[in-house]
Design a protein around this motif. Structure first.
Motif, PDB file in Angstrom:
ATOM      1  N   SER A  62      -1.160   6.525 -15.990  1.00 13.74           N
ATOM      2  CA  SER A  62      -0.309   6.951 -14.869  1.00 13.74           C
ATOM      3  C   SER A  62      -1.158   7.441 -13.695  1.00 13.74           C
ATOM      4  N   GLN A  63      -2.242   8.144 -13.993  1.00 18.93           N
ATOM      5  CA  GLN A  63      -3.136   8.607 -12.923  1.00 18.93           C
ATOM      6  C   GLN A  63      -3.909   7.435 -12.312  1.00 18.93           C
ATOM      7  N   ARG A 112      -1.440   5.834  -9.947  1.00 15.01           N
ATOM      8  CA  ARG A 112      -1.264   6.727  -8.793  1.00 15.01           C
ATOM      9  C   ARG A 112      -2.474   6.650  -7.866  1.00 15.01           C
ATOM     10  N   HIS A 113      -3.657   6.669  -8.451  1.00 16.64           N
ATOM     11  CA  HIS A 113      -4.909   6.601  -7.689  1.00 16.64           C
ATOM     12  C   HIS A 113      -4.974   5.297  -6.889  1.00 16.64           C
ATOM     13  N   VAL A 117       0.023  14.225  -1.491  1.00 15.07           N
ATOM     14  CA  VAL A 117      -0.424  12.836  -1.374  1.00 15.07           C
ATOM     15  C   VAL A 117      -0.628  12.416   0.076  1.00 15.07           C
TER      16      VAL A 117
END
Length: 223
Positions: free
Chosen positions: A25-26, A29-30, A89
Motif C-alpha cells: 500500500s505504501q 501511495r509512493h 500529500v
C-alpha cells in the motif's frame, strides 16, 4: 554469506511476511504521489518549453528560474511549502512538481529547437498553419526527447517522495524512517529502500521503452 547477513535476510523475509500488504500500500501511495507531481509538471512544463522555443529571448530566463528551484535542497523545499500548504500529500506533490519542471522544460525546448527546419519549410509550403505544423511536424519529431525529460523527472520524483514522510505524506519513506528509529532496524530499512530502488529501475526501464518507440528514427529503421 556470514551469520549476520543470514539473520538480516531472515528478518527481511519475516518483515515482508508480516507486513507485505502494508509495504504494498505504501509502494502504491509512493508511486502515485510521484506520478501526480510529474503529470502536473508535464501539463505546465511542456507548453512552457514549446513557448520558449518560439521566443528564445525568454528561454535563458525561464531555465534559470527552473535551475534555481532545482538547487534548493528537497527537505528545505518541503519545509518552506509546509508553512503555506500545511502537512500531507499536497506538499509533496507540489515539491515533486517544482523539481520536475527543469528536466521537462529543458528537454521540450531542446527537442523543439532540434526539429529539422527543412521539414518546417515543407509544412509552410503545403499551407499548414502554425498550429498544424506544431501538432503534425514539431511534436512528433521532438516527442522522444520530451519523453526523456519526463522519464528523468519521474525517476527524480521517486527519490524526492521518500522524504514526504517528514510531513505525514506516507509512502516508502515511512518504512525507512521506522527502520532508522528501531533498535535493530536494518531489515526494515531494506524493506523500504529496496522497493524504492526497484520502482526507480522499473519506471526508468518502462519509460525508456516508450521513449524508444516514440523515436522517429527507430520507427524508420523498423519499417
Amino acid at each position: 554469506m556470514d551469520m549476520s547477513q543470514m539473520n538480516l535476510m531472515q528478518q527481511f523475509v519475516y518483515y515482508f511476511q508480516e507486513n507485505g500488504s502494508y509495504v504494498f500500500s505504501q509502494f502504491v501511495r509512493h508511486f502515485l504521489i510521484s506520478l501526480y507531481g510529474v503529470i502536473f509538471a508535464a501539463i505546465i512544463g511542456i507548453p512552457i518549453g514549446i513557448m520558449i522555443s518560439k521566443r528564445k529571448t525568454l528561454a535563458s530566463w525561464v531555465v534559470r528560474v527552473a535551475n534555481v528551484i532545482q538547487t534548493v535542497p528537497a527537505l528545505a523545499m518541503i519545509s518552506i511549502l509546509m508553512f503555506a500548504f500545511g502537512l500531507g500529500v499536497n506538499v509533496v506533490i507540489i515539491t515533486v512538481f517544482l523539481y520536475s519542471l527543469l528536466p521537462i522544460i529543458k528537454n521540450t525546448y531542446t527537442g523543439m529547437t532540434q526539429v529539422d527546419k527543412n521539414a518546417l519549410d515543407v509544412g509552410k509550403g503545403m499551407g499548414m498553419t502554425a498550429w498544424q505544423r506544431l501538432y503534425m511536424i514539431e511534436l512528433p519529431l521532438s516527442i522522444s526527447v520530451i519523453m526523456a525529460g519526463v522519464r528523468n523527472a519521474l525517476v527524480l520524483a521517486i527519490g524526492i517522495t521518500a522524504i514526504g514522510t517528514f510531513v505525514g505524506a506516507g509512502g516508502l519513506g515511512d518504512i525507512i524512517v521506522r527502520g532508522t528509529n528501531a533498535t535493530d532496524g536494518a531489515a526494515i530499512i531494506l524493506a523500504g529502500a529496496l522497493p524504492t530502488a526497484l520502482m526507480s529501475i522499473v519506471t526508468d526501464w518502462l519509460l525508456g521503452l516508450i521513449e524508444h518507440q516514440l523515436d522517429p528514427s527507430s520507427r524508420t529503421s523498423r519499417s
